[in-house]
Every structure is written in C-alpha cells, then in structure tokens.
Design an enzyme around this catalytic site. Sequence first.
Site, PDB file in Angstrom:
ATOM      1  N   ASP A  28      -5.453   4.414  -2.271  1.00 38.36           N
ATOM      2  CA  ASP A  28      -4.789   3.751  -1.152  1.00 38.36           C
ATOM      3  C   ASP A  28      -5.476   4.162   0.147  1.00 38.36           C
ATOM      4  OD1 ASP A  28      -1.678   2.416  -0.810  1.00 38.36           O
ATOM      5  OD2 ASP A  28      -2.676   3.211   0.987  1.00 38.36           O
ATOM      6  N   ASN A  85       6.756  -1.942  -5.284  1.00 39.54           N
ATOM      7  CA  ASN A  85       7.591  -2.618  -4.302  1.00 39.54           C
ATOM      8  C   ASN A  85       7.537  -4.123  -4.563  1.00 39.54           C
ATOM      9  OD1 ASN A  85       8.322  -0.267  -2.826  1.00 39.54           O
ATOM     10  ND2 ASN A  85       6.312  -0.273  -1.843  1.00 39.54           N
ATOM     11  N   GLY A  91      10.004  -3.658   0.898  1.00 40.85           N
ATOM     12  CA  GLY A  91       8.913  -3.401   1.829  1.00 40.85           C
ATOM     13  C   GLY A  91       7.550  -3.768   1.302  1.00 40.85           C
ATOM     14  N   HIS A  98       0.976  -4.395  -7.471  1.00 40.22           N
ATOM     15  CA  HIS A  98       0.269  -3.114  -7.507  1.00 40.22           C
ATOM     16  C   HIS A  98       1.263  -2.018  -7.828  1.00 40.22           C
ATOM     17  CE1 HIS A  98       1.426  -4.159  -3.385  1.00 40.22           C
ATOM     18  NE2 HIS A  98       1.659  -2.880  -3.166  1.00 40.22           N
ATOM     19  N   HIS A 100       1.911   1.804  -7.266  1.00 37.92           N
ATOM     20  CA  HIS A 100       1.520   3.019  -6.537  1.00 37.92           C
ATOM     21  C   HIS A 100       1.671   4.200  -7.492  1.00 37.92           C
ATOM     22  CE1 HIS A 100       2.063   1.332  -2.309  1.00 37.92           C
ATOM     23  NE2 HIS A 100       2.825   0.484  -2.988  1.00 37.92           N
TER      24      HIS A 100
HETATM   25  P1  AMP Z   1       3.144  -2.278  -0.488  1.00 42.26           P
HETATM   26  O1  AMP Z   1       3.738  -1.956   0.868  1.00 42.26           O
HETATM   27  O2  AMP Z   1       3.933  -1.739  -1.632  1.00 42.26           O
HETATM   28  O3  AMP Z   1       2.834  -3.754  -0.591  1.00 42.26           O
HETATM   29  O4  AMP Z   1       1.775  -1.459  -0.555  1.00 42.26           O
HETATM   30  C1  AMP Z   1       0.556  -1.943  -0.072  1.00 42.26           C
HETATM   31  C2  AMP Z   1      -0.366  -0.767  -0.032  1.00 42.26           C
HETATM   32  O5  AMP Z   1      -1.685  -1.234   0.109  1.00 42.26           O
HETATM   33  C3  AMP Z   1      -0.112   0.206   1.146  1.00 42.26           C
HETATM   34  O6  AMP Z   1       0.149   1.510   0.640  1.00 42.26           O
HETATM   35  C4  AMP Z   1      -1.411   0.137   1.934  1.00 42.26           C
HETATM   36  O7  AMP Z   1      -1.768   1.369   2.513  1.00 42.26           O
HETATM   37  C5  AMP Z   1      -2.394  -0.316   0.879  1.00 42.26           C
HETATM   38  N1  AMP Z   1      -3.574  -1.002   1.380  1.00 42.26           N
HETATM   39  C6  AMP Z   1      -3.611  -2.016   2.262  1.00 42.26           C
HETATM   40  N2  AMP Z   1      -4.874  -2.418   2.454  1.00 42.26           N
HETATM   41  C7  AMP Z   1      -5.659  -1.622   1.659  1.00 42.26           C
HETATM   42  C8  AMP Z   1      -7.061  -1.544   1.420  1.00 42.26           C
HETATM   43  N3  AMP Z   1      -7.942  -2.364   2.011  1.00 42.26           N
HETATM   44  N4  AMP Z   1      -7.516  -0.600   0.562  1.00 42.26           N
HETATM   45  C9  AMP Z   1      -6.636   0.232  -0.055  1.00 42.26           C
HETATM   46  N5  AMP Z   1      -5.308   0.200   0.122  1.00 42.26           N
HETATM   47  C10 AMP Z   1      -4.821  -0.719   0.980  1.00 42.26           C
END
Ligand code: AMP
Length: 112
Positions: A28, A85, A91, A98, A100
């Site tokens: 991340d 999520n 959120g 994805h 986490h």
């Molecule tokens: P969510 O809020 O569950 O949709 O999580 C999206 C996640 O994607 C967040 O933890 C962000 O920090 C991560 N994220 C967004 N853009 C990127 C990127 N280019 N590379 C890696 N992680 C990312």
Amino acid sequence: MCLFCKIAIGEIPSKVLFEDADLLAFHDVAPQAPVHVLVIPKRHLASLAEAAEADAAILGKLALATRRVAEETGIAASGFRVVANSGADAGQSVHHLHLHVIGGRAMAWPPG
Ligand code: AMP
C-alpha cells in the site's frame, strides 16, 4: 480503466510482493502499519458486494494469498488483519476489490 486495473497490468508502477496469472500482491502506498499489503484480482471486480458464484475460485485464491503475504513479510506468527472495505459506509475509496493485509503491530477492535 480503474487505478488497480492499471496497477495490475503494470501501467502504473507498484511495489510488487508477488503475482501470478490471476492476482497481484503489492505494498500500500500509504501504509497504516509496518506491513500493509493489498491483494487484488487482476480481472476487474468492484467489491465483495458485486461478487458472484462464478468468482468463488478467485476469492479463494485471494484468501490464500493473504497467508502467503503474512509468511513472506514475517507477520504470520505475530498475527495479521485482513480487511475488505465494500461500499461507502466502509470507506472503500478504490472500486476494484482488494484485501488489505495489515500487521506488524497490535491492533484495536472494533475498528473505527
Ligand atoms: P480502500 O479505502 O479500502 O478502498 O483502500 C484503498 C487503498 O489503496 C488505500 O489504503 C490506499 O492507500 C491504497 N492506494 C491508493 N492508490 C495506491 C497506489 N497507487 N499504490 C498502492 N496503494 C494505493
């Protein structure tokens, strides 16, 4: 094409931990713990709310990949959290499924 679809094909760079034909595990960009890895299907699927019976195999692969993430990052023994999520109240900010994988520190429950 969505952000994680672009990451899946390498159009946007990411710090890849491992990948195969169907999924990608990458760090991340804004880690919330010492280990924070995202596991995504390469094929676009918006969230668990859109998952269907036909997605059972990839969902199983994603779940098993979280164990590999934990083993390869050294948090399998200390413990880790897997979060997906889905939708506005949770959120979700990137609308490509994805998982986490978060660990390397003690976490509170319930989540905020
Ligand atoms: P969510 O809020 O569950 O949709 O999580 C999206 C996640 O994607 C967040 O933890 C962000 O920090 C991560 N994220 C967004 N853009 C990127 C990127 N280019 N590379 C890696 N992680 C990312």
